[in-house]
Write a protein that holds these residues in place. Structure first.
Motif, PDB file in Angstrom:
ATOM      1  N   SER A   1      10.559  53.347  45.706  1.00 16.45           N
ATOM      2  CA  SER A   1      11.777  52.550  45.822  1.00 16.45           C
ATOM      3  C   SER A   1      11.411  51.127  46.238  1.00 16.45           C
ATOM      4  CB  SER A   1      12.736  53.189  46.820  1.00 16.45           C
ATOM      5  OG  SER A   1      12.552  52.671  48.089  1.00 16.45           O
TER       6      SER A   1
ATOM      7  N   LYS B   1      21.498  46.192  36.280  1.00 17.53           N
ATOM      8  CA  LYS B   1      22.290  47.405  36.215  1.00 17.53           C
ATOM      9  C   LYS B   1      21.560  48.443  35.373  1.00 17.53           C
ATOM     10  CE  LYS B   1      27.060  47.588  36.907  1.00 17.53           C
ATOM     11  NZ  LYS B   1      28.348  46.929  36.704  1.00 17.53           N
TER      12      LYS B   1
ATOM     13  N   ILE C   1      20.273  52.082  36.485  1.00 15.53           N
ATOM     14  CA  ILE C   1      20.621  53.314  35.768  1.00 15.53           C
ATOM     15  C   ILE C   1      19.355  54.097  35.439  1.00 15.53           C
ATOM     16  CG2 ILE C   1      21.592  54.241  33.638  1.00 15.53           C
ATOM     17  CD1 ILE C   1      23.535  51.874  33.677  1.00 15.53           C
TER      18      ILE C   1
ATOM     19  N   ILE D   1      17.968  55.603  38.672  1.00 14.39           N
ATOM     20  CA  ILE D   1      18.711  56.754  39.185  1.00 14.39           C
ATOM     21  C   ILE D   1      18.484  57.939  38.262  1.00 14.39           C
ATOM     22  CG2 ILE D   1      20.913  56.336  37.995  1.00 14.39           C
ATOM     23  CD1 ILE D   1      20.947  57.109  41.571  1.00 14.39           C
TER      24      ILE D   1
ATOM     25  N   ASN E   1      15.196  59.450  38.938  1.00 17.99           N
ATOM     26  CA  ASN E   1      15.073  60.195  40.181  1.00 17.99           C
ATOM     27  C   ASN E   1      15.887  61.475  40.221  1.00 17.99           C
ATOM     28  OD1 ASN E   1      13.452  59.040  42.563  1.00 17.99           O
ATOM     29  ND2 ASN E   1      14.186  57.295  41.375  1.00 17.99           N
ATOM     30  N   THR E   2      16.987  61.481  39.508  1.00 16.22           N
ATOM     31  CA  THR E   2      17.835  62.662  39.545  1.00 16.22           C
ATOM     32  C   THR E   2      17.226  63.817  38.785  1.00 16.22           C
ATOM     33  OG1 THR E   2      19.443  60.995  39.008  1.00 16.22           O
ATOM     34  CG2 THR E   2      20.285  63.151  39.567  1.00 16.22           C
TER      35      THR E   2
ATOM     36  N   TYR F   1      14.081  64.204  37.794  1.00 14.80           N
ATOM     37  CA  TYR F   1      12.657  63.952  37.635  1.00 14.80           C
ATOM     38  C   TYR F   1      11.827  65.191  37.381  1.00 14.80           C
ATOM     39  CZ  TYR F   1      11.772  65.370  42.459  1.00 14.80           C
ATOM     40  OH  TYR F   1      11.661  66.072  43.609  1.00 14.80           O
ATOM     41  N   ASP F   2      12.402  66.359  37.530  1.00 15.98           N
ATOM     42  CA  ASP F   2      11.547  67.510  37.241  1.00 15.98           C
ATOM     43  C   ASP F   2      11.866  68.187  35.925  1.00 15.98           C
ATOM     44  OD1 ASP F   2      13.874  68.063  38.365  1.00 15.98           O
ATOM     45  OD2 ASP F   2      13.121  69.302  40.001  1.00 15.98           O
TER      46      ASP F   2
ATOM     47  N   ASP G   1      11.014  68.136  32.428  1.00 15.81           N
ATOM     48  CA  ASP G   1      10.028  67.496  31.568  1.00 15.81           C
ATOM     49  C   ASP G   1      10.603  66.933  30.290  1.00 15.81           C
ATOM     50  OD1 ASP G   1       8.071  68.051  33.303  1.00 15.81           O
ATOM     51  OD2 ASP G   1       7.526  69.961  32.368  1.00 15.81           O
TER      52      ASP G   1
ATOM     53  N   THR H   1       2.514  58.172  35.705  1.00 15.72           N
ATOM     54  CA  THR H   1       1.717  58.854  36.730  1.00 15.72           C
ATOM     55  C   THR H   1       2.164  60.298  36.957  1.00 15.72           C
ATOM     56  OG1 THR H   1       3.186  58.142  38.484  1.00 15.72           O
ATOM     57  CG2 THR H   1       1.361  56.695  37.983  1.00 15.72           C
ATOM     58  N   VAL H   2       3.147  60.772  36.212  1.00 16.29           N
ATOM     59  CA  VAL H   2       3.584  62.153  36.446  1.00 16.29           C
ATOM     60  C   VAL H   2       2.496  63.119  35.990  1.00 16.29           C
ATOM     61  CG1 VAL H   2       6.024  61.589  36.209  1.00 16.29           C
ATOM     62  CG2 VAL H   2       4.766  62.461  34.243  1.00 16.29           C
ATOM     63  N   GLU H   3       2.603  64.356  36.463  1.00 16.03           N
ATOM     64  CA  GLU H   3       1.509  65.282  36.171  1.00 16.03           C
ATOM     65  C   GLU H   3       1.604  65.883  34.778  1.00 16.03           C
ATOM     66  OE1 GLU H   3       3.702  65.799  38.644  1.00 16.03           O
ATOM     67  OE2 GLU H   3       4.920  67.438  37.886  1.00 16.03           O
ATOM     68  N   GLU H   4       2.764  65.780  34.171  1.00 16.07           N
ATOM     69  CA  GLU H   4       2.923  66.396  32.866  1.00 16.07           C
ATOM     70  C   GLU H   4       2.289  65.509  31.793  1.00 16.07           C
ATOM     71  OE1 GLU H   4       4.273  69.519  32.483  1.00 16.07           O
ATOM     72  OE2 GLU H   4       3.317  69.177  30.558  1.00 16.07           O
ATOM     73  N   THR H   5       1.257  66.033  31.145  1.00 17.23           N
ATOM     74  CA  THR H   5       0.489  65.201  30.222  1.00 17.23           C
ATOM     75  C   THR H   5       1.326  64.597  29.103  1.00 17.23           C
ATOM     76  OG1 THR H   5      -1.198  66.846  30.612  1.00 17.23           O
ATOM     77  CG2 THR H   5      -1.701  65.170  29.009  1.00 17.23           C
TER      78      THR H   5
ATOM     79  N   THR I   1      -3.966  60.868  37.624  1.00 17.08           N
ATOM     80  CA  THR I   1      -2.954  60.724  36.571  1.00 17.08           C
ATOM     81  C   THR I   1      -2.754  59.259  36.211  1.00 17.08           C
ATOM     82  OG1 THR I   1      -1.351  60.908  38.348  1.00 17.08           O
ATOM     83  CG2 THR I   1      -1.648  62.826  36.959  1.00 17.08           C
TER      84      THR I   1
END
Lengths: 450, 657
Positions: free
Chosen positions: B2, B38, B42, B45, B48-49, B51-52, B54, B89-93, B133
């Motif tokens: 953030s 804005k 968007i 948000i 972040n909402t 984010y899991d 994939d 940088t997420v772990e999902e390739t 990553t």
């Protein structure tokens, strides 16, 4: 560790489960594993649950709380299933847990039951979005007619929440029961071993795996041995070892061929013909194999002994430690109550100088490889209070001279067995699973030094 | 993140002020600024909402690459960098790769200044990130910014790439190795020699097999960049070493990339180095490597320098190929079988007859069906060179054996090659030897084979013509209509479905239709409803008279059958037929046809559901003005003509007036 076997570890944390006087089968711990930094410790149980403990950060106000492990997250990893094609029940029991090397703020672990391996992501969340357009604060859908303007939701801090999410399911690759999983040092692949085969997986691909070892004979009646455990070398991505029920270890090199049916090294101790008995083959079955952190040695456990092998010497083990030799005369009754088939695991300390393995009566054993001293300790509620120093115990063989506090072989409780143990990767902290209790012991000297 | 976000927002704001002083419209600018802020919130948000999830992240990573215009055009495109940076940088390739792809895309939309101010720092941050990553993602970004930055920044980028090539984690070294070739391409020639070669040599001798094998890929690009005289000293030692690597996976990679390598290093080195290397790969102890090399035999031989191609093949390659024909591993043999026929065009008629033909014949007798199938599927190459007759004596037993193989998948595979074989062997050979096989498949006990067999008949008729069909196939197919086994009777129907179009109206109406109609009295319901389906299927081929006088009564009868399914399919057939008639006839609008059609529809009475939409479309598209009255007259008889069709008709009528 070195001196610590005698320096008496202190009990740091007591059993985590509520004070039941009864033990349900589902609560029995079936595997224990530290992650690569030792900050987290995961246990799996027969009920398919995984409990993750986190080590508390150092605190000035409460010096004793340093290093204490508290529950971080609990989740249901596997559910009981039914294989309709084979009319077989598939237990939810967690056979093994392996942590992946950490790759970002989240942690990943593999857990497996008899058939299915799952990859889990353990992550923290401390913010949540507020001010949705169509939902109110409680998450109820708003009446559309009351929505007059559009707003952009904002993120607000909230209490830390640990989320565990399933990321991959590696299924349908094993006909027999999975006994081991091991992550390769290339961080890209891992293997899973069942009684007759070892498969190699890519961590990103769930729909196919490669068979790298297959010892299934064309005719099942010719079957003479099964795979009991398998592990990758800690540094060389091409090497792995697997142990068999005949007491042998096979080191395979994946560079040589795609199918590693031909081993490159066979570690086997010649049998002593004079000691041969009906039980010889059963008690020589290797129940666990572990590479030392250096990658130079192999530690194996069979029913009565723990052995250290040098990778460069195939003919016999470098060191042999008697875990409970006094049981040699009791093999017959241990066969009758099936205890002889118990699969004890073993562990190295961070410096590869001490090894640890479990025994009966809630005892576990430690052997110092340098001083050749050994100790028997007990993990039980009765004998160990939090932060108390553990007293060494001694079992007196039948007919032997009995000293004060010694326990006779006949009074050992064979239902209280310590099968699963784990050693912190760098510090002298050990985790001991005794039926439904997890004990974490810490070397007192060590903790004072910090 | 953030905080990063905050900073990014400040970045946006400050750069906007700068632009203002350059005399841009303030109001407009603020609007854009607010808008992009804005937009950014968007995105933030949103990220972040969910984010899991994939799949959502993947879509987000992809979409952000197309967001340039939405954030206010290329001058604000850097607003997209922070969210893409965290996605990288997420772990999902797959998500990471997609984020890198989008970053590469929007890097092109950055001005050279923005690239240095915003993009290059991001690359540096990723390259020195704590987690692997982010460092792996950085590897894919160097090559897009390198060509457009100043020489000092270029030096930094080269340094970062060097660092990542010797990263602690194998993942990062793999990423660097896989981008090495790409990076080499954008580097100035002097740096290719000074930097890339040493990195390449280091990666190619990495302790991890998975890194070394990726260096082989880079080898292709690097070799194309270097002048011929440098190849020998700079690339070849490494390539030679890779071809003899201890790990079969690395050797496999060399085998797999052999054609590319061959093109990259040129003909001289090929002659001196690659030929022996290829021989070794063909003789490798690991079957996977031999199979990969066997797959490349034809391509390798084709690309050999023409002046002594034949000599090299005959003295060096062919002996190895001969050994592979009797390899112990079936994958190796079948890989070879899929390309070996291609050698005949390279070697010419005499060599093919003398040297290759015995190999083909041996493979045609191989114990593994896949090998035989691969030979058969490539017969066309040999046909061009020596004519198929040379092979036909051995071919026939091989085909017959495959046709009767116990595994239905093998039978299926050989059926699929039948039309090809028929074309090459000619009609006489086919009639004499293979026709019986084709008919036998029609009564195979596996449905998939029967189905493929009907399809095969259709293709044969397309090849040999309707007259051939009438003489050889149709009588046999129709004969099965009296078979005691209802499955075989159904096969007749399936064959008719497949053949009617290829056979044409006359055969269909005169020979097939009577059989189908007769079968409507079959005692097995499955046969009866397949009659309904067949009638629908062959309807388009029949003439309208037959439809009216023969098909219609039968379908009407079936529509009142006691069996529910028969009833259903009969009604389907009736309405399906209208569907067809409406769609084809109305497109080439012809008043008489249309009126005939309407009468035809009317004659079925109210029990039939008329496809209203079609009718409506027809009415709207037809130039109805002068037929209006006649149409009304017809439509008035349609009881099921619904109000919607009526209203569109009225509408249509108004328009035409």
């Amino acid at each position: 560790m070195g001196e610590d076997t005698d320096a008496a570890p202190t009990l740091n944390h007591h059993g985590f489960l509520p004070d039941h006087n009864y033990v349900t089968d589902a609560d029995i711990i079936s595997t224990v594993e530290f992650n690569h930094t030792g900050e987290l410790l995961a246990t799996g149980d027969k009920g398919g649950r995984v409990v993750i403990f986190q080590r508390e950060p150092e605190s000035k106000t409460e010096p004793f709380s340093q290093g204490e492990y508290n529950v971080y997250s609990t989740f249901q990893s596997h559910e009981p299933e039914f294989d309709y094609l084979k009319s077989l029940e598939i237990e939810e029991k967690i056979n093994k847990i392996r942590w992946l090397p950490q790759q970002n703020a989240a942690h990943f672990l593999l857990s497996t039951n008899d058939k299915t391996i799952k990859l889990w992501k353990v992550s923290e969340r401390d913010k949540r979005p507020e001010g949705y357009n169509l939902k109110d604060e409680e998450g109820r859908i708003k009446d559309i007619s009351t929505v007059t303007s559009l707003q952009v939701p904002v993120l607000k801090p909230m209490d830390l929440m640990v989320e565990v999410t399933p990321r991959r399911v590696f299924a349908n690759a094993h006909t027999y029961h999975i006994n081991s999983i091991s992550v390769n040092s290339d961080y890209e692949t891992y293997m899973s071993a069942d009684d007759l085969r070892i498969n190699l997986w890519n961590l990103d691909i769930t729909d196919r795996s490669f068979n790298i070892v297959d010892i299934k004979p064309a005719n099942m009646e010719d079957l003479t041995e099964v795979i009991t455990a398998a592990e990758f070398h800690p540094h060389h991505c091409n090497l792995f070892v697997y142990s068999s029920s005949k007491g042998t270890l096979r080191l395979c090199d994946m560079r040589e061929a795609a199918l590693c049916d031909k081993h490159s090294k066979l570690f086997e101790e010649p049998e002593d013909p004079s000691a041969r008995s009906f039980f010889s083959e059963i008690i020589s079955s290797v129940s666990d194999v572990k590479f030392s952190h250096s990658g130079r040695y192999l530690l194996t456990r069979d029913y009565l002994t723990a052995k250290v092998w040098d990778l460069n010497m195939e003919s016999k083990p470098l060191e042999t430690y008697q875990v409970h030799d006094y049981l040699r005369s009791k093999l017959c009754s241990l066969y009758e109550n099936d205890c002889i088939f118990d699969k004890f695991e073993c562990a190295w300390n961070g410096a590869d100088s001490v090894i640890m393995t479990g025994a009966y009566n809630n005892f576990f054993r430690m052997f110092d490889r340098n001083t050749k001293r050994d100790v028997t300790l007990e993990a039980s509620r009765e004998s160990s209070k939090p932060r108390a120093v553990l007293k060494p115990r001694r079992v007196c063989a039948a007919g032997g001279k009995r000293r004060k506090d010694d326990i006779s072989v006949d009074s050992l409780d064979f239902t209280k067995k310590i099968l699963h143990t784990a050693w912190h990767p760098t510090e002298n902290i050990i985790a001991i699973a005794a039926t439904n209790n997890l004990y974490i012991f810490q070397d007192k000297l060590n903790s004072e030094m910090h | 993140s953030s905080q990063q976000h905050q900073e990014a927002v400040h970045h946006c704001a400050s750069s906007r002020c700068g632009e203002d002083s350059h005399g841009k419209l303030y109001k407009n600018d603020t609007e854009t600024q607010l808008y992009s802020l804005k937009m950014y919130s968007i995105i933030h948000i949103f990220y972040n909402t969910i984010y899991d999830e994939d799949e959502v992240l993947l879509a987000l990573a992809e979409q952000l690459g197309n967001f340039t215009m939405l954030v206010g055009g290329p001058e604000y495109v850097h607003c997209l960098l922070p969210p893409l940076e965290s996605l990288a940088t997420v772990e999902e390739t797959v998500v990471r790769d997609k984020a890198v792809e989008s970053l590469r895309k929007i890097s092109q939309e950055h001005s050279p200044v923005d690239l240095e101010v915003h993009f290059e720092p991001l690359v540096k941050r990723l390259a020195s990130g704590d987690w692997f990553t982010s460092r792996t993602s950085a590897c894919g970004l160097f090559s897009v910014c390198y060509p457009r930055v100043s020489s000092t920044v270029k030096a930094e980028i080269r340094q970062h790439f060097r660092t990542l090539c010797s990263d602690d984690t194998p993942m990062v070294r793999r990423a660097a190795a896989s981008k090495l070739g790409e990076f080499a391409k954008v580097l100035e020639p002097e740096y290719v020699k000074s930097d890339i070669i040493s990195l390449f040599t280091a990666l190619a001798s990495d302790e991890q097999d998975s890194v070394r094998l990726l260096a082989v890929e880079a080898c292709v690009s690097i070799a194309t960049l270097l002048p011929q005289e440098d190849l020998e000293t700079l690339v070849m030692p490494t390539l030679r070493q890779a071809a003899e690597d201890k790990s079969w996976r690395v050797r496999y990679m060399v085998a797999d990339k052999f054609s590319e390598l061959q093109k990259a290093v040129g003909s001289e080195i090929t002659k001196n180095d690659l030929v022996p290397a290829f021989q070794n790969l063909l003789k490798d102890c690991e079957a996977e490597v031999r199979a990969a090399a066997a797959n490349k035999v034809k391509e390798f031989c084709e690309n050999l320098p023409e002046d002594n191609r034949e000599q090299i093949i005959m003295t060096h390659i062919l002996p190895c190929v001969k050994e592979l024909v009797s390899d112990t591993n079936q994958h190796v043999k079948s890989a070879l079988a899929s390309v070996i026929m291609g050698l005949s065009t390279i070697l010419g008629k005499d060599n093919t007859i003398e040297h290759l033909l015995p190999l083909f014949l041996a493979q045609l007798k191989d114990e593994c069906p896949e090998v035989r199938l691969n030979i058969i599927s490539n017969l066309d190459c040999v046909n061009e060179v020596i004519g198929i007759r040379q092979l036909s004596q051995s071919l026939l037993p091989a085909i017959v054996e495959l046709a009767e193989d116990a595994k239905w998948r093998v039978r299926l595979a050989i059926i699929e090659y039948m039309p090809l074989l028929a074309g090459q062997l000619g009609v006489e050979f086919f009639d004499e030897k293979l026709n019986t096989l084709c008919m036998a498949w029609l009564i195979d006990h596996v449905y998939a084979i029967r189905e493929a067999a009907t399809c095969n008949l259709m293709k044969l008729v397309e090849k040999f013509g309707a007259e051939w069909a009438q003489n050889t196939i149709v009588p046999k197919v129709l004969g099965m209509a009296n078979d005691p086994n209802y499955l075989h009777r159904m096969t007749t129907l399936f064959c008719i479905n497949a053949l009617s179009e290829a056979c044409g109206q006359e055969i269909t109406t005169k020979q097939m239709l009577p059989v189908v109609l007769k079968m409507s009295n079959d005692q097995v319901a499955n046969v009866r409803f397949n009659v309904a389906k067949s009638l629908q299927k062959i309807g388009p081929v029949l003439d309208s008279n037959a439809l009216q006088t023969e098909v219609k009564p039968v379908l009407e009868k079936l529509a009142t059958d006691s069996d529910m399914d028969v009833k259903y399919f009969a009604q389907e057939a009736i309405s399906g037929m209208f569907d067809f008639l409406l769609s084809t006839k109305l497109l080439n609008f012809n008043s008489l046809n249309f009126i005939f059609l309407l009468f035809f529809l009317c004659s079925f009475g109210p029990s039939i559901t008329i496809p209203n939409q079609r009718l409506q479309d027809g009415i709207c598209h037809g130039t109805l003005s002068n037929q209006t009255l006649k149409v009304i007259a017809c439509l008035s008889q349609l009881h099921t003509f619904t109000s919607s069709a009526a209203s569109s008709f009225v509408l249509c009528g108004k328009n035409t007036k």
